[in-house]
Design a protein around this motif. Sequence first.
Motif, short mmCIF file in Angstrom:
data_model
loop_
_atom_site.label_atom_id
_atom_site.label_comp_id
_atom_site.label_asym_id
_atom_site.label_seq_id
_atom_site.Cartn_x
_atom_site.Cartn_y
_atom_site.Cartn_z
N UNK A 95 -33.50 30.57 14.57
CA UNK A 95 -32.71 29.95 13.56
C UNK A 95 -33.60 28.89 12.90
N UNK A 96 -33.73 29.42 11.40
CA UNK A 96 -34.40 28.77 10.33
C UNK A 96 -33.76 28.42 9.23
N UNK A 133 -30.01 33.55 25.09
CA UNK A 133 -29.63 32.86 24.01
C UNK A 133 -30.55 31.70 23.61
N UNK A 134 -31.58 31.52 24.45
CA UNK A 134 -32.53 30.42 23.85
C UNK A 134 -33.40 31.30 22.63
N UNK A 135 -33.71 32.29 22.94
CA UNK A 135 -34.56 33.13 21.94
C UNK A 135 -33.68 33.07 20.87
#
Length: 129
Positions: free
Chosen positions: A11-12, A4-6
Amino acid sequence: MIHRRKKIAMIEKVNLEEKFSLFQGHWEPKIVGEVNDSHVKLVKFKGEFLWHQHEGEDELFFVVKGSMVVKLRDRDIDLEENEFVIIPKGVEHKPVAKDEVHVMLFEPKTTLNTGDMESERTLRTLERI
Ligand code: NI
């Protein structure tokens, strides 16, 4: 959790003006994002494209800068800046732009730019920017 952190790290935000400054050519869509099974593409149009249809894909044209016409067999749809139209699957259409127009497309990943028409303008692989 790590997974999930990855995802969050990937997200950009996208600035359309900056992306449009990265390419010049007309009728050559660039992929700038994906949403489930669809691509978000940016493209510059100038002049006339060819009549075609997409058998299985609806296609959204959103005018970011300039204006264009989406010709249908029975009428013309004039698109100004900040307007979009969705052309349903199976409907013949022909994009025309008197002057250069900047357009965002939203359509399934399987969508070929020239639809059912094979042409020298058919692009099977699109650049990602
Ligand atoms: Ni089309």
